[in-house]
Design an enzyme around this catalytic site. Structure first.
Site, short mmCIF file in Angstrom:
data_model
loop_
_atom_site.label_atom_id
_atom_site.label_comp_id
_atom_site.label_asym_id
_atom_site.label_seq_id
_atom_site.Cartn_x
_atom_site.Cartn_y
_atom_site.Cartn_z
N TRP A 161 0.82 -1.23 0.00
CA TRP A 161 0.00 0.00 0.00
C TRP A 161 0.84 1.27 0.00
O TRP A 161 0.47 2.23 0.68
CB TRP A 161 -0.92 0.04 1.23
CG TRP A 161 -1.83 -1.11 1.40
CD1 TRP A 161 -1.79 -2.05 2.38
CD2 TRP A 161 -2.96 -1.44 0.58
NE1 TRP A 161 -2.80 -2.95 2.22
CE2 TRP A 161 -3.55 -2.60 1.13
CE3 TRP A 161 -3.52 -0.87 -0.56
CZ2 TRP A 161 -4.66 -3.20 0.57
CZ3 TRP A 161 -4.64 -1.47 -1.11
CH2 TRP A 161 -5.19 -2.61 -0.54
N GLU A 369 -3.05 6.16 7.10
CA GLU A 369 -2.31 6.73 8.24
C GLU A 369 -3.00 6.43 9.57
O GLU A 369 -3.08 7.29 10.45
CB GLU A 369 -2.03 8.22 8.01
CG GLU A 369 -1.23 8.38 6.72
CD GLU A 369 -0.45 9.66 6.58
OE1 GLU A 369 -0.29 10.39 7.56
OE2 GLU A 369 0.02 9.91 5.46
C1 LIG Z 1 -4.64 4.20 -0.91
C2 LIG Z 1 -3.81 3.78 0.26
C3 LIG Z 1 -2.58 4.40 0.46
C4 LIG Z 1 -1.76 4.00 1.52
N1 LIG Z 1 -0.51 4.56 1.66
C5 LIG Z 1 0.35 4.04 2.57
C6 LIG Z 1 1.72 4.48 2.61
O1 LIG Z 1 2.14 5.38 1.86
N2 LIG Z 1 2.56 3.88 3.50
C7 LIG Z 1 2.16 2.90 4.34
O2 LIG Z 1 2.98 2.40 5.11
N3 LIG Z 1 0.86 2.46 4.34
C8 LIG Z 1 -0.04 3.00 3.47
N4 LIG Z 1 -1.35 2.55 3.42
C9 LIG Z 1 -1.78 1.49 4.34
C10 LIG Z 1 -2.76 1.96 5.40
O3 LIG Z 1 -2.07 2.71 6.38
C11 LIG Z 1 -3.46 0.72 5.95
O4 LIG Z 1 -4.34 0.27 4.94
C12 LIG Z 1 -4.19 0.98 7.25
O5 LIG Z 1 -3.28 1.24 8.28
C13 LIG Z 1 -5.08 -0.20 7.64
O6 LIG Z 1 -4.39 -1.39 7.59
P1 LIG Z 1 -5.03 -2.64 6.80
O7 LIG Z 1 -5.46 -2.17 5.46
O8 LIG Z 1 -4.06 -3.76 6.87
O9 LIG Z 1 -6.34 -3.00 7.59
P2 LIG Z 1 -6.41 -3.94 8.91
O10 LIG Z 1 -5.36 -3.55 9.87
O11 LIG Z 1 -6.49 -5.35 8.46
O12 LIG Z 1 -7.83 -3.51 9.49
C14 LIG Z 1 -9.05 -4.01 8.98
C15 LIG Z 1 -10.17 -3.41 9.82
O13 LIG Z 1 -10.02 -3.80 11.19
C16 LIG Z 1 -9.98 -2.65 12.00
N5 LIG Z 1 -9.10 -2.88 13.13
C17 LIG Z 1 -7.83 -3.38 13.13
N6 LIG Z 1 -7.33 -3.40 14.37
C18 LIG Z 1 -8.30 -2.90 15.19
C19 LIG Z 1 -8.40 -2.67 16.58
N7 LIG Z 1 -7.39 -2.95 17.42
N8 LIG Z 1 -9.54 -2.13 17.07
C20 LIG Z 1 -10.58 -1.84 16.24
N9 LIG Z 1 -10.53 -2.02 14.92
C21 LIG Z 1 -9.41 -2.56 14.40
C22 LIG Z 1 -9.48 -1.52 11.10
O14 LIG Z 1 -9.86 -0.25 11.59
C23 LIG Z 1 -10.18 -1.88 9.79
O15 LIG Z 1 -11.50 -1.41 9.81
C24 LIG Z 1 -2.20 2.98 2.41
C25 LIG Z 1 -3.47 2.39 2.22
C26 LIG Z 1 -4.26 2.77 1.15
C27 LIG Z 1 -5.59 2.10 0.97
#
Ligand SMILES: Cc1cc2nc3c(=O)[nH]c(=O)nc-3n(C[C@H](O)[C@H](O)[C@H](O)COP(=O)(O)OP(=O)(O)OC[C@H]3O[C@@H](n4cnc5c(N)ncnc54)[C@H](O)[C@@H]3O)c2cc1C
Length: 392
Positions: A161, A369
């Site tokens: 991502w 973020e």
């Molecule tokens: C377009 C885009 C650009 C991005 N750019 C960057 C970047 O430049 N650099 C980078 O490092 N990352 C980047 N990201 C990654 C982004 O930071 C992550 O997608 C985000 O942190 C969520 O992680 P995940 O997608 O793995 O979801 P998950 O961690 O799998 O979460 C899935 C769901 O579970 C919920 N959840 C997880 N843990 C908990 C908890 N403890 N309590 C309650 N709810 C919870 C989340 O809120 C979410 O609704 C980007 C993502 C996108 C989509």
């Protein structure tokens, strides 16, 4: 596009000039190109180069290293204006600024002198590599490793991502130098050149919105880095990455406010021209209250990110306030863009107007973020009795 001229409180005449320059750039050059480039999934590298020439890519960093020497309250309002014209440009700028923060805030004098001028000079673009496909919210579970060998480290792993992933020149990379069992304490931060042998980017993700902003995996295949590219001590990397995110969340808040402002401007303009039942639709309370609520919510979110930014500028803790700003501004942008589609009726649902795009773009701001659930966790943590007194 002209849009509302926001009456801003700015700390200097220089800041007022910067905002005017940005507004002019947005109106003349950015906004007219946004629809077409987003539809074509095309990233405007030339626009980023132009922002670099104007000094808009490095506003919050010290002038002695090539930065603009501007406080966060000014940088963020510039970002908000950019987002009003083209959110992809604002997001890329915000991520670039985030990628420079490791060296700027945690680097040694030698590292700052050696690396920062090129990073802030405007000709190069940064990426921030924290997330992995199995470790997003739980970033401390990352598996990318940096193994000490001789005078340096060898980095191996896959980041997911990554905004600017396929186009970045340098990357702030978090990698594990300790055991998996050490969790976040076993992570270190590195500055890696995108041209280093073994660094490669995957195909751009096919996203719901921000289609002009390339997001991809970044692979590190036995990438050798000198020891002087490690930022801070071994084991400090997670702290460095989280500090960058605190500031980055203010950037995302400003992007959300700019996007919502663009949606409101567009919808108010439409509502003043569209007629039904012999009146323009903005004469119906059902429509005008949607516009009024949007204006009030945008103004409130703007003040909240500026409040957090003032704390940052004063050297006070701002982590909780940044989480509040990100949560409030991005939830607001989702609601406002959805409501502004409603103001346009059927016209809001088709690509002839940018409203449907704004709505798609707002969604990801609730995810990046730190998702808004994670922001709530940050805020809730500060409310626990043992955190009182240390609360930022
Ligand atoms: C377009 C885009 C650009 C991005 N750019 C960057 C970047 O430049 N650099 C980078 O490092 N990352 C980047 N990201 C990654 C982004 O930071 C992550 O997608 C985000 O942190 C969520 O992680 P995940 O997608 O793995 O979801 P998950 O961690 O799998 O979460 C899935 C769901 O579970 C919920 N959840 C997880 N843990 C908990 C908890 N403890 N309590 C309650 N709810 C919870 C989340 O809120 C979410 O609704 C980007 C993502 C996108 C989509």
């Amino acid at each position: 596009m002209t849009g509302t001229v926001v009456d801003r409180e700015l700390p200097s005449a220089e800041a007022a000039d910067l905002l005017e320059l940005t507004r002019d750039l947005v109106t003349r050059e950015l906004a007219p190109r946004a629809d077409k480039a987003e539809a074509a999934h095309s990233f405007p590298r030339d626009v980023i180069a132009h922002l670099g020439e104007l000094g808009l890519l490095s506003l919050p960093y010290p002038e002695e290293f090539g930065g603009g020497g501007q406080p966060a309250v000014v940088y963020l309002q510039v970002l908000e204006e950019l987002a009003r014209g083209w959110a992809t440009i604002a997001l890329s700028t915000s991520v670039h600024v985030l990628s420079c923060s490791g060296i700027a805030e945690f680097g040694t004098d030698e590292q700052r002198t050696r690396f920062l001028p090129a990073m802030l000079g405007g000709a190069t673009l940064g990426a921030y590599c924290l997330s992995e496909s199995h470790a997003g919210s739980d970033a401390g579970a990352m598996r990318t490793r940096a193994v000490r060998e001789g005078d340096g480290y060898v980095i191996t792993g896959d980041k997911a991502w990554i905004t600017n992933g396929p186009i970045a020149d340098f990357m702030l990379v978090a990698a594990r130098t300790g055991d998996q069992a050490q969790g976040a304490r076993g992570i270190s931060a590195f500055l890696v050149d995108a041209s280093a042998a073994g660094v490669s980017a995957g195909a751009p993700e096919r996203k719901m919105g921000f289609r002009g902003s390339p997001t991809s995996q970044v692979h590190f295949d036995s990438v050798q880095v000198e020891v002087d590219r490690r930022i801070g001590e071994e084991g400090q990397g997670f702290r460095i990455a989280m500090a960058a995110l605190d500031a980055g969340r203010l950037g995302i808040s400003a992007c959300a406010v700019g996007l919502a402002q663009a949606a409101l401007d567009n919808a108010a303009d439409y509502a003043g021209q569209r007629t039904a039942f012999g009146k323009t639709i903005d004469e119906f309370q059902g429509v005008s209250f949607l516009l009024a609520d949007a204006a009030a919510q945008i103004a409130a979110a703007r003040q909240l990110y500026l409040y957090a930014a003032r704390r940052k500028d004063a050297g006070r803790p701002f982590s909780t306030e940044a989480a509040m700003a990100k949560l409030t501004a991005t939830d607001m942008a989702m609601k406002v863009t959805t409501d502004m589609v409603q103001v346009l009726g059927g016209a809001g649902y088709v690509e002839d107007h940018p409203l449907e795009r704004y709505m798609r773009e707002a969604k990801v701001l609730q995810i990046v973020e730190g998702t808004n659930q994670i922001q709530r966790m940050v805020i809730a943590r500060s409310l626990r009795p043992r955190a009182q007194g240390t609360r930022s």
